[in-house]
Design a protein around this motif. Sequence first.
Motif, PDB file in Angstrom:
ATOM      1  N   VAL A   1      34.658  42.824  25.287  1.00 39.30           N
ATOM      2  CA  VAL A   1      34.305  43.903  26.000  1.00 39.30           C
ATOM      3  C   VAL A   1      33.291  43.712  27.312  1.00 39.30           C
ATOM      4  N   ASP A   2      32.256  42.881  26.936  1.00 43.02           N
ATOM      5  CA  ASP A   2      31.431  42.335  28.191  1.00 43.02           C
ATOM      6  C   ASP A   2      32.285  41.741  29.170  1.00 43.02           C
ATOM      7  N   LYS A   3      33.233  40.672  28.679  1.00 38.89           N
ATOM      8  CA  LYS A   3      33.976  39.914  29.736  1.00 38.89           C
ATOM      9  C   LYS A   3      34.880  40.843  30.409  1.00 38.89           C
ATOM     10  N   LYS A   4      35.416  41.818  29.736  1.00 38.02           N
ATOM     11  CA  LYS A   4      36.296  42.878  30.440  1.00 38.02           C
ATOM     12  C   LYS A   4      35.710  43.618  31.576  1.00 38.02           C
ATOM     13  N   ILE A   5      34.402  44.005  31.148  1.00 33.89           N
ATOM     14  CA  ILE A   5      33.489  45.017  32.098  1.00 33.89           C
ATOM     15  C   ILE A   5      33.196  44.169  33.354  1.00 33.89           C
ATOM     16  N   ARG A   6      32.959  42.684  33.079  1.00 33.91           N
ATOM     17  CA  ARG A   6      32.384  42.091  34.285  1.00 33.91           C
ATOM     18  C   ARG A   6      33.551  41.995  35.222  1.00 33.91           C
ATOM     19  N   GLN A   7      34.920  41.801  34.784  1.00 35.30           N
ATOM     20  CA  GLN A   7      36.080  41.612  35.460  1.00 35.30           C
ATOM     21  C   GLN A   7      36.362  42.829  36.224  1.00 35.30           C
ATOM     22  N   MET A   8      36.345  43.934  35.417  1.00 36.30           N
ATOM     23  CA  MET A   8      36.565  45.346  36.342  1.00 36.30           C
ATOM     24  C   MET A   8      35.351  45.664  37.378  1.00 36.30           C
ATOM     25  N   ALA A   9      34.069  45.431  37.064  1.00 37.02           N
ATOM     26  CA  ALA A   9      33.135  45.446  38.078  1.00 37.02           C
ATOM     27  C   ALA A   9      33.395  44.776  39.313  1.00 37.02           C
TER      28      ALA A   9
ATOM     29  N   GLY B   1      29.575  53.679  22.282  1.00 38.01           N
ATOM     30  CA  GLY B   1      29.513  55.082  22.923  1.00 38.01           C
ATOM     31  C   GLY B   1      30.304  56.104  22.076  1.00 38.01           C
ATOM     32  N   LEU B   2      31.309  55.538  21.475  1.00 36.62           N
ATOM     33  CA  LEU B   2      32.317  56.481  20.765  1.00 36.62           C
ATOM     34  C   LEU B   2      31.859  56.806  19.245  1.00 36.62           C
TER      35      LEU B   2
ATOM     36  N   GLU C   1      27.011  49.615  31.640  1.00 42.83           N
ATOM     37  CA  GLU C   1      27.279  48.367  31.720  1.00 42.83           C
ATOM     38  C   GLU C   1      28.036  47.968  32.819  1.00 42.83           C
ATOM     39  N   LEU C   2      28.893  48.983  33.363  1.00 40.74           N
ATOM     40  CA  LEU C   2      29.757  48.568  34.333  1.00 40.74           C
ATOM     41  C   LEU C   2      28.942  48.857  35.656  1.00 40.74           C
TER      42      LEU C   2
END
Length: 174
Positions: A14-22, A155-156, A49-50
């Motif tokens: 999840v963290d890796k994906k959020i970094r990529q999206m950011a 969060g869910l 996080e984002l």
Amino acid sequence: MKEGVRVLIAEEEVDKKIRQMAARISADYKGKTVHLVSVLKGSVFFTCELAKRITVPVTMDFMSVTSYGDDTKSSGVVKIVKDLDEPLLGKDVLLVEDIIDSGRTLHYLMEILKGRKPESLKLITLLDKPERRVKPVRVDYTCFEIPDEFVVGYGLDHAQRYRNLPFIGVIGQE
Ligand code: IMP
Ligand code: MG
């Protein structure tokens, strides 16, 4: 039998994906200020996080909505429980969602936000269950597409519990 949570998407993933999206968002909004609109409460963990990883200027606002309907099926008519503090007029708005399921709530919410005349309006979601879609929603950034399973964490919630789990999980028996 004890209720347990099986990991579907690990914290690191999840963290890796959020970094990529950011990084993508920072490039797409170069020279602009991105105004993050977060829908309480599920989207809050993801929004923070984002936001921390976006390198262009960021402003944030929060709103809370409920949809009329029974417990299992949202009608898609959204009632604003807590509205945004600031107008959206002229802002580059990025709506931050935790999950898109039937799309009913979001379809309606996007119409409400569009009516407030932002300069631009895009949508990012942490999770998407495309199989469940009833109402069309145009998603600009999707972190993960997931199968039709009820997920918790990041969060869910399930009956307000599990929001604090640092990963995305599925409730099951162990
Ligand atoms: P819909 O897209 O209008 O059907 O509603 C989406 C909302 O339902 C989300 O914002 C969540 O609050 C909730 N939701 C849908 N699927 C899940 C899930 O798997 N886990 C937790 N909440 C969910
Ligand atoms: Mg939500």
